[in-house]
Design a protein around this motif. Structure first.
Motif, PDB file in Angstrom:
ATOM      1  N   VAL A   6       0.843  -1.198   0.000  1.00 10.09           N
ATOM      2  CA  VAL A   6       0.000   0.000   0.000  1.00 10.09           C
ATOM      3  C   VAL A   6       0.878   1.248   0.000  1.00 10.09           C
ATOM      4  N   VAL A   7       1.891   1.266   0.860  1.00 14.11           N
ATOM      5  CA  VAL A   7       2.798   2.411   0.948  1.00 14.11           C
ATOM      6  C   VAL A   7       3.571   2.583  -0.352  1.00 14.11           C
ATOM      7  N   SER A   8       4.103   1.497  -0.899  1.00 12.30           N
ATOM      8  CA  SER A   8       4.856   1.576  -2.168  1.00 12.30           C
ATOM      9  C   SER A   8       3.999   2.151  -3.282  1.00 12.30           C
ATOM     10  N   ASN A   9       2.751   1.710  -3.364  1.00 13.23           N
ATOM     11  CA  ASN A   9       1.841   2.217  -4.395  1.00 13.23           C
ATOM     12  C   ASN A   9       1.565   3.706  -4.221  1.00 13.23           C
ATOM     13  N   LEU A  10       1.398   4.144  -2.971  1.00 19.76           N
ATOM     14  CA  LEU A  10       1.167   5.575  -2.700  1.00 19.76           C
ATOM     15  C   LEU A  10       2.375   6.413  -3.104  1.00 19.76           C
ATOM     16  N   ILE A  11       3.554   5.981  -2.706  1.00 23.86           N
ATOM     17  CA  ILE A  11       4.772   6.715  -3.039  1.00 23.86           C
ATOM     18  C   ILE A  11       4.951   6.786  -4.551  1.00 23.86           C
ATOM     19  N   GLN A  12       4.697   5.682  -5.218  1.00 24.58           N
ATOM     20  CA  GLN A  12       4.832   5.648  -6.672  1.00 24.58           C
ATOM     21  C   GLN A  12       3.795   6.564  -7.340  1.00 24.58           C
ATOM     22  N   LYS A  13       2.564   6.539  -6.856  1.00 24.47           N
ATOM     23  CA  LYS A  13       1.490   7.342  -7.450  1.00 24.47           C
ATOM     24  C   LYS A  13       1.713   8.845  -7.245  1.00 24.47           C
ATOM     25  N   TYR A  14       2.069   9.232  -6.024  1.00 26.69           N
ATOM     26  CA  TYR A  14       2.177  10.647  -5.689  1.00 26.69           C
ATOM     27  C   TYR A  14       3.605  11.194  -5.722  1.00 26.69           C
ATOM     28  N   LYS A  15       4.583  10.331  -5.956  1.00 33.44           N
ATOM     29  CA  LYS A  15       5.997  10.728  -6.075  1.00 33.44           C
ATOM     30  C   LYS A  15       6.513  11.445  -4.813  1.00 33.44           C
ATOM     31  N   THR A  16       6.038  11.024  -3.653  1.00 36.02           N
ATOM     32  CA  THR A  16       6.507  11.584  -2.388  1.00 36.02           C
ATOM     33  C   THR A  16       6.246  10.598  -1.258  1.00 36.02           C
ATOM     34  N   ASN A  17       7.070  10.701  -0.211  1.00 32.97           N
ATOM     35  CA  ASN A  17       6.796   9.917   0.991  1.00 32.97           C
ATOM     36  C   ASN A  17       6.526  10.858   2.167  1.00 32.97           C
TER      37      ASN A  17
END
Length: 143
Positions: A6-17
């Motif tokens: 879930v976290v990896s997908n969010l970072i990839q989608k929004y280009k930020t952590n």
């Protein structure tokens, strides 16, 4: 789906952590509020609106971790109003609290960080990226 995915997908989608940036981009209102010293923050869902409340008296590093933790609730447990994250309940064994802590650890210490700094230990990464040492073990380094 695993929290790590879930976290990896969010970072990839929004280009930020950055938990604040993610919350903003996902229309989750983050409110810094003068809460009692034992209350770190909480997540509230009301009429399709999502809010993260963070104790304004915490240091910036802890505020960022709390934001990541509460963002975990907002994403993983969207319609569940979570109880106050308190100093003494930060180490809760409840499943949703462990998931939220894991979410924050994965978000603030993404895998790319370990690719760039292969000699960095999990505890050095935690210190560098604002994850309390007690939660470093939640980071899954299986790439």
């Amino acid at each position: 789906m695993r929290v790590k995915d879930v976290v990896s997908n969010l970072i990839q989608k929004y280009k930020t952590n950055d938990p604040y940036e993610l919350a903003s981009r996902m229309n989750i209102e983050v409110v810094l509020w003068n809460l009692h010293q034992e209350i770190y923050g909480f997540y509230k869902y009301e009429r399709r609106n999502r809010f993260i409340f963070i104790n304004s008296n915490l240091c910036e590093v802890m505020q960022r971790f709390v934001c990541g933790h509460e963002l975990g609730h907002a994403i993983l447990h969207t319609r569940v109003n979570t109880p106050f994250l308190r100093k003494n309940t930060l180490f809760s064994v409840e499943k949703i609290e462990i998931e939220a802590n894991t979410f924050a650890a994965e978000l603030l210490m993404p895998d790319e960080l370990f690719s760039e700094h292969q000699d960095m230990t999990i505890y050095e990464a935690a210190a560098t990226y604002g994850v309390p040492r007690e939660f470093a073990y939640l980071k899954n380094k299986n790439f």
